[in-house]
Design an enzyme around this catalytic site. Structure first.
Site, PDB file in Angstrom:
ATOM      1  CG  ASN A 133      50.775  10.159  85.552  1.00 14.89           C
ATOM      2  OD1 ASN A 133      49.694  10.291  86.126  1.00 14.89           O
ATOM      3  ND2 ASN A 133      51.444   9.021  85.525  1.00 14.89           N
ATOM      4  CB  CYS A 163      47.706   6.089  88.119  1.00 12.61           C
ATOM      5  SG  CYS A 163      49.204   7.013  88.452  1.00 12.61           S
ATOM      6  CG  HIS A 165      46.414   7.093  84.097  1.00 11.77           C
ATOM      7  ND1 HIS A 165      46.339   8.299  84.765  1.00 11.77           N
ATOM      8  CD2 HIS A 165      47.643   6.580  84.369  1.00 11.77           C
ATOM      9  CE1 HIS A 165      47.471   8.491  85.415  1.00 11.77           C
ATOM     10  NE2 HIS A 165      48.274   7.473  85.185  1.00 11.77           N
TER      11      HIS A 165
HETATM   12  O1  UT7 Z   1      50.870   6.515  86.063  1.00 12.02           O
HETATM   13  C1  UT7 Z   1      51.384   5.293  86.485  1.00 12.02           C
HETATM   14  C2  UT7 Z   1      51.946   4.606  85.364  1.00 12.02           C
HETATM   15  N1  UT7 Z   1      53.243   5.140  84.998  1.00 12.02           N
HETATM   16  C3  UT7 Z   1      53.634   4.978  83.777  1.00 12.02           C
HETATM   17  O2  UT7 Z   1      52.848   4.493  83.009  1.00 12.02           O
HETATM   18  C4  UT7 Z   1      55.050   5.300  83.364  1.00 12.02           C
HETATM   19  C5  UT7 Z   1      55.485   4.249  82.403  1.00 12.02           C
HETATM   20  N2  UT7 Z   1      56.827   4.426  81.878  1.00 12.02           N
HETATM   21  C6  UT7 Z   1      57.143   5.394  80.979  1.00 12.02           C
HETATM   22  O3  UT7 Z   1      56.322   6.209  80.623  1.00 12.02           O
HETATM   23  C7  UT7 Z   1      58.534   5.366  80.391  1.00 12.02           C
HETATM   24  O4  UT7 Z   1      59.172   4.165  80.731  1.00 12.02           O
HETATM   25  C8  UT7 Z   1      59.404   6.569  80.838  1.00 12.02           C
HETATM   26  C9  UT7 Z   1      58.878   7.826  80.195  1.00 12.02           C
HETATM   27  C10 UT7 Z   1      59.374   6.685  82.349  1.00 12.02           C
HETATM   28  C11 UT7 Z   1      60.852   6.369  80.401  1.00 12.02           C
HETATM   29  O5  UT7 Z   1      60.934   6.180  79.002  1.00 12.02           O
HETATM   30  P1  UT7 Z   1      61.894   5.055  78.403  1.00 12.02           P
HETATM   31  O6  UT7 Z   1      61.799   5.184  76.947  1.00 12.02           O
HETATM   32  O7  UT7 Z   1      61.495   3.748  79.034  1.00 12.02           O
HETATM   33  O8  UT7 Z   1      63.321   5.541  78.869  1.00 12.02           O
HETATM   34  P2  UT7 Z   1      64.375   4.789  79.812  1.00 12.02           P
HETATM   35  O9  UT7 Z   1      63.920   4.760  81.213  1.00 12.02           O
HETATM   36  O10 UT7 Z   1      64.734   3.505  79.165  1.00 12.02           O
HETATM   37  O11 UT7 Z   1      65.619   5.784  79.716  1.00 12.02           O
HETATM   38  C12 UT7 Z   1      66.290   6.025  78.479  1.00 12.02           C
HETATM   39  C13 UT7 Z   1      67.442   7.009  78.700  1.00 12.02           C
HETATM   40  C14 UT7 Z   1      68.363   6.627  79.857  1.00 12.02           C
HETATM   41  O12 UT7 Z   1      69.687   6.949  79.460  1.00 12.02           O
HETATM   42  P3  UT7 Z   1      70.698   5.784  78.976  1.00 12.02           P
HETATM   43  O13 UT7 Z   1      70.778   4.828  80.138  1.00 12.02           O
HETATM   44  O14 UT7 Z   1      70.051   5.175  77.759  1.00 12.02           O
HETATM   45  O15 UT7 Z   1      71.940   6.531  78.687  1.00 12.02           O
HETATM   46  C15 UT7 Z   1      67.941   7.560  80.955  1.00 12.02           C
HETATM   47  O16 UT7 Z   1      69.003   7.869  81.854  1.00 12.02           O
HETATM   48  O17 UT7 Z   1      66.933   8.305  79.011  1.00 12.02           O
HETATM   49  C16 UT7 Z   1      67.565   8.810  80.193  1.00 12.02           C
HETATM   50  N3  UT7 Z   1      66.633   9.660  80.902  1.00 12.02           N
HETATM   51  C17 UT7 Z   1      66.504  10.984  80.700  1.00 12.02           C
HETATM   52  N4  UT7 Z   1      67.152  11.836  79.897  1.00 12.02           N
HETATM   53  C18 UT7 Z   1      66.767  13.126  79.907  1.00 12.02           C
HETATM   54  C19 UT7 Z   1      65.720   9.275  81.829  1.00 12.02           C
HETATM   55  N5  UT7 Z   1      64.996  10.346  82.228  1.00 12.02           N
HETATM   56  C20 UT7 Z   1      65.460  11.400  81.544  1.00 12.02           C
HETATM   57  C21 UT7 Z   1      65.115  12.776  81.521  1.00 12.02           C
HETATM   58  N6  UT7 Z   1      65.780  13.583  80.684  1.00 12.02           N
HETATM   59  N7  UT7 Z   1      64.115  13.275  82.267  1.00 12.02           N
END
Ligand code: UT7
Length: 321
Positions: free
Chosen positions: A278, A113, A248
């Site tokens: 992204n 990225c 980014h």
């Molecule tokens: O480009 C390179 C750099 N990459 C990045 O910068 C990505 C950085 N990370 C992020 O942007 C965020 O961490 C994410 C968008 C990937 C995730 O957001 P989050 O607020 O950290 O969510 P999480 O991973 O803590 O997941 C929260 C909940 C989970 O459910 P439980 O365990 O709380 O019941 C996941 O299973 O959301 C659930 N979940 C989803 N639900 C619906 C994860 N993905 C999805 C989805 N749809 N697509």
């Protein structure tokens, strides 16, 4: 002093635009979750015949047109990509050929990225060293081809696309245009937080993207705020001097948190993550091109480019347009 001056920019997107709602028909997710957690509303996904090379070629040609130049004026192509058309040759050489170029150096840079910052920093150094006079610097990706479409925690976040700059070595005044300062970093100890689980020398397969999103998020905000500060210090500016930040485009929440940490007003951020998701190395030049074409970025503006990605790698570059 010799600086690399921006002569033109361009971008290209695949034809197929996929909304969150359309994605939710084949992945266990919802428009609401994707919007709330990331700001993404849609992404463009490459179809048959669309590749990193074809998108990169279209973006490069658009940048040449914007600069009023042709491929005959160019003597260097640097392509940032983590999704090359083939393991080798470098996709940059395919783009050189597609544009009708011959003989001059063309190569790929792999920093995921933050690849565009690495490619721009490399081309800028080569121009200032006199190794080339005019370069096309491209970020192009087809991440849809390395996504695990069964993994909802990653597949909803990415899109495909390409963006390109044409830069030229010019003798300019101290307060003139050009790339003023660039800082690049890498920290390999975090390689397992964002990686592809295959490759020619390990599995022999292309592999799929794997990410521990929450940890990447945490590192991204800290690293980006730090590197922006380093570049401003080196160039002798403060955050209030910046006209536009072109970050980014990974997640709206990362953009907001980084801006807040630096005391930057949100209306100085160029945001396209809602439209493109992204697009990895393509995201910075794509967003820059959107803001230049709609008239936000104007000649004389001080623009900060920044990115962070797998490796980890990260970097920032300050540009007077
Ligand atoms: O480009 C390179 C750099 N990459 C990045 O910068 C990505 C950085 N990370 C992020 O942007 C965020 O961490 C994410 C968008 C990937 C995730 O957001 P989050 O607020 O950290 O969510 P999480 O991973 O803590 O997941 C929260 C909940 C989970 O459910 P439980 O365990 O709380 O019941 C996941 O299973 O959301 C659930 N979940 C989803 N639900 C619906 C994860 N993905 C999805 C989805 N749809 N697509």
């Amino acid at each position: 002093m010799i600086r690399s001056v921006l002569k033109g920019c361009g971008s290209a997107l695949p034809a197929n635009c996929v909304s969150n709602a359309a994605l939710a028909e084949r992945v266990d997710t919802s428009d609401e979750w994707i919007r709330e957690r990331t700001g993404i509303t849609q992404r463009y996904l490459a179809g048959e015949g669309e590749t990193t090379g074809s998108l990169g070629t279209a973006a490069a040609q658009a940048a040449l047109d914007d600069a009023g130049l042709t491929i005959a004026d160019i003597d260097l192509i640097v392509l940032a990509t983590a999704t090359p058309d083939n393991t080798f040759p470098a996709t940059a050489t395919r783009i050189q050929h597609a544009l009708g170029g011959k003989g001059f150096p063309a190569f790929d840079v792999a920093a995921v990225c933050s690849g565009f910052l690495y490619a721009l920093g490399t081309a800028d150094a080569m121009l200032r060293a006199g190794m080339a006079k005019r370069a096309i610097v491209i970020g192009a990706e087809t991440f849809s081809r390395i996504l695990d479409w069964e993994d909802r925690t990653t597949c909803v976040l990415f899109g495909d696309g390409a963006g390109a700059f044409v830069i030229e070595a010019q003798d300019v005044a101290e307060d003139g245009p050009g790339i003023l300062a660039t800082r690049l970093h890498a920290q390999g100890e975090h390689g397992d937080l964002l990686y592809v689980d295959g490759g020619p020398s390990t599995t022999g397969e292309v592999g799929k993207l794997r990410m521990k999103g929450r940890e990447v998020f945490r590192h991204a905000v800290v690293n980006l705020a730090e590197v922006l500060g380093e570049v401003l210090d080196e160039a002798g500016f403060v955050p209030a001097d910046i006209d536009w930040v072109v970050p980014h485009q990974a997640n709206q929440r990362i953009l907001d948190a980084t801006a807040k940490k630096l005391g930057l007003s949100g209306d100085k951020l160029v945001v396209t993550v809602d439209q493109h998701a992204n697009t990895s190395a393509a995201s910075v030049p794509l967003a820059f091109d959107v803001a230049k074409r709609d008239g936000r970025i104007k000649p004389g503006d001080l623009v900060m480019l920044e990115a962070m990605g797998g490796g980890f790698t990260w970097g920032a570059s300050l540009l007077r347009v």
